[in-house]
Motif scaffolding. Structure first.
Motif, PDB file in Angstrom:
ATOM      1  N   UNK A   1       0.804  -1.233   0.000  1.00 29.86           N
ATOM      2  CA  UNK A   1       0.000   0.000   0.000  1.00 29.86           C
ATOM      3  C   UNK A   1       0.828   1.270   0.000  1.00 29.86           C
TER       4      UNK A   1
ATOM      5  N   UNK B   1       3.515  -6.122  -4.917  1.00 31.56           N
ATOM      6  CA  UNK B   1       3.857  -4.749  -4.541  1.00 31.56           C
ATOM      7  C   UNK B   1       4.097  -3.899  -5.786  1.00 31.56           C
ATOM      8  N   UNK B   2       4.834  -4.465  -6.751  1.00 31.69           N
ATOM      9  CA  UNK B   2       5.107  -3.717  -7.976  1.00 31.69           C
ATOM     10  C   UNK B   2       3.818  -3.495  -8.761  1.00 31.69           C
TER      11      UNK B   2
ATOM     12  N   UNK C   1       1.203  -0.540  -8.113  1.00 33.63           N
ATOM     13  CA  UNK C   1       1.391   0.781  -8.730  1.00 33.63           C
ATOM     14  C   UNK C   1       0.769   0.809 -10.128  1.00 33.63           C
TER      15      UNK C   1
END
Lengths: 252, 387
Positions: free
Chosen positions: A109, A159-160, A163
């Motif tokens: 996040x 996580x990547x 975005x």
């Protein structure tokens, strides 16, 4: 501004890229163009410049000569351009590089909330969506070091993806994993490829390369030695060094 | 017999017996000799002296003190003075150390050189020399009549005079506690609510807690304000002397500065080490996610460096707390100096030194315990070193 439509403009264009470490010439005038939605697999012996090349694409390494254009924006000393490109280019590292002091969810996040200014609820929803996609929604509240290597790497991919990047770079994503965890990471990458993500993967997983690559790039000594379709690359390479490398990688 | 001596367990047991036995013998011998010597000098041992009045004055005290007060009260004053000097010194040393440490890890050549010079100079000069140096400088400042003045602050050889709120000492102490709560509470709340509410909500709670504590401080100051006086009392010259404001005596200022500068040079190295310990991988990952260098610093480098620094920092703090005993060199009545004066005046050497040792043990063990708690609370979860 980076345009989001997929008109003819390539996702990535590299021209005459030069990179030196001191006097060592790591990249020798590389040329490469990647179309939107294309999947490129880069391989080659250790020290051939594969990692250096993809690390130049989001400016983790500064190139010394030539030109890099990502999604129509030139990568140069302009900080605004660098930020813009990093927002749109996700990267997955060999050693996962998760933030050990944040939970899995917070890892996913943090950047959407701060860089994309997303409200918390939206960032959390997105994070949970992508954790679902990499098949570890139940680990959201754990800390990275409580997970196995394969799980950590899948978190790093999530996580990547949070975005919502247009290009994903993979720098040997399975090299630090125990053998039994390699396939769970590759499965996620295959799914991602099938959804049309533009991907540049440095990897020695030749089975994966055969399945998803649109184009194989073989590098040696800081140069792109061969560019070919996977079929051609694995069965009928004309290049001596490529054949030697393949015999070493596939030998056993 | 020989084969028994070759047995590892027997050998270890014998060594233990020998070790414990020799220590017991030394302690016993010490007690016997001390008793005989004390008896020869006609000194009665015991702690009755604690309740006699001292008959001498202290030059610095946060509590009311007169020469009629008993020794135990003076010991309390000494401990509080030491804690006060220690806290001020540690906070200042931490600030100095952080700045210098960051300069040493900076990519700027000049900053690195300055940081390195600072550390090399102040880490390699004995603390007591630095104490004398700062004391000489401070006592050679101008007299009150020709004091240096800036923003209501006065620098003189009689100390540093600063503007001070016109409130009673109890109200001021309470307000100080409230301000400390404003700093500690958010950090504590951040930890305990960590799993329950991710990032955003946590910030709101922390902010609310800090604001509430600061409001408390303001209310306490408003209530405790002395009637019919301005909020701030500025120091001013009256006759040959300065009146008003708060006077920080030269002795206290000297020690606080010396501990800040000397301790800062050690803490700078700890800070540098902490930042060096943060993996380049995490920093690169943060950059690749589009976070700005400042965000990378506050969200990734600083929190991780802090975890690496804390255990060593606790060690350094304990060390600096002991450095307050330099008070005796310039005549600041810290715990050690009170004990030294007690010995001179009462002759109760062993008892006074016993109290001194117990006091410092209590202070430093509590300090270490607090840091162990913090350390455990923020330690990275999990058991693998990967990541």
């Amino acid at each position: 501004m980076i345009s989001t439509n997929s008109t003819g403009e390539p996702a990535l264009r590299i021209e005459n890229l030069d990179k030196y470490y001191g006097t060592f010439h790591a990249l020798r005038g590389i040329n490469l163009s990647v179309k939107r939605g294309e999947k490129i697999v880069v391989c080659g012996p250790s020290g051939s410049g594969k990692s250096t090349m993809i690390r130049c694409i989001n400016r983790l390494e500064q190139h010394n000569g030539g030109r890099i254009e990502v999604l129509g924006t030139e990568l140069n000393d302009d900080v605004g351009n660098i930020d813009e490109i990093r927002r749109e280019v996700g990267m997955v590292f060999q050693h996962f590089n998760l933030f050990p002091h944040m939970t899995v969810l917070e890892n996913c996040m943090i950047s959407p909330m701060i860089v994309r200014k997303q409200p918390r609820a939206q960032a959390e929803a997105t994070a949970r969506l992508y954790l679902e996609k990499v098949r570890i929604p139940e680990q959201a509240m754990k800390y990275p070091s409580q997970l196995s290597g394969g799980q950590q790497q899948r978190v790093a991919i999530a996580r990547a993806l949070c975005m919502q990047p247009q290009i994903m770079l993979f720098d040997e994503p399975t090299s630090a994993l125990d053998p039994e965890m390699v396939s769970e990471v590759l499965d996620v990458m295959v799914t991602l490829a099938s959804e049309g993500m533009t991907m540049i993967c440095v990897t020695h997983e030749m089975g994966f390369a055969r399945r998803v690559a649109d184009r194989m790039i073989f590098m040696d000594g800081g140069d792109i030695v061969e560019e070919a379709s996977p079929d051609e690359f694995f069965t009928s390479s004309r290049n001596e060094r490529t054949r030697q490398f393949l015999s070493q990688v596939l030998g056993h | 017999m020989v084969s028994l001596l070759r047995n590892q367990k027997v050998r270890n047991a014998l060594l233990q017996v020998l070790y414990v036995g020799s220590i017991a013998a030394m302690v016993l011998a010490g007690i016997v000799i001390a008793r005989r010597n004390l008896a020869d000098q006609g000194i009665t041992s015991g702690f009755d002296f604690l309740f006699k009045s001292t008959g001498w004055d202290v030059n610095f005290s946060l509590l009311p003190a007169t020469a009629n007060d008993p020794y135990w009260w003076y010991f309390l004053i000494g401990i509080i003075n030491t804690l006060f000097l220690g806290s001020v010194g540690l906070i200042l040393a931490t600030i100095v150390g952080t700045i210098v440490g960051l300069a040493r890890t900076s990519s700027n050549d000049l900053a690195r050189l300055l940081g390195r010079t600072y550390v090399d100079i102040f880490r390699n000069i004995p603390l007591i020399l630095q104490v004398f140096f700062w004391y000489a400088i401070i006592t050679h400042l101008p007299t009150p009549r020709s004091a240096h003045e800036a923003w209501g602050f006065l620098l003189t050889s009689r100390g540093l005079y600063i503007p001070f709120p016109n409130v009673g000492s109890a109200a001021f102490a309470a307000a100080t506690l409230a301000v400390i709560a404003a700093i500690v509470l958010p950090a504590w709340l951040g930890r305990t609510s960590r799993l329950a509410q991710p990032i955003g909500q946590r910030r709101t709670i922390q902010f609310a807690a800090a604001a509430a504590a600061l409001a408390c401080a303001a209310i306490i100051l408003a209530i405790g304000r002395m009637p019919d006086t301005p909020l701030l009392d500025f120091p001013a010259l009256q006759g040959l002397n300065l009146r008003g404001g708060l006077r920080i005596p030269p002795e206290f200022a000297t020690l606080a500065i010396a501990i800040a500068i000397y301790g800062g040079s050690y803490i700078a190295e700890i800070v540098r080490g902490g930042f060096k310990a943060v993996g380049t991988g995490q920093v690169e990952a943060a950059l690749s996610l589009g976070l700005s260098p400042w965000r990378v610093f506050t969200l990734v480098r600083l929190p991780l460096a802090l975890r690496a620094m804390l255990p060593i920092l606790a060690n350094q703090y304990v060390w600096l707390m002991k450095a307050t005993t330099m008070g005796i060199a310039v005549g600041f009545t810290d715990f050690f100096m009170i004990v030294a004066l007690t010995i001179n005046h009462s002759g109760q050497t062993l008892e006074a030194i016993g109290i001194l040792m117990a006091g410092f043990l209590a202070i430093n063990l509590s300090l270490a315990a607090v840091f162990n708690r913090i350390n455990k609370a923020i330690a990275l979860k999990g058991n693998q070193l990967r990541g």
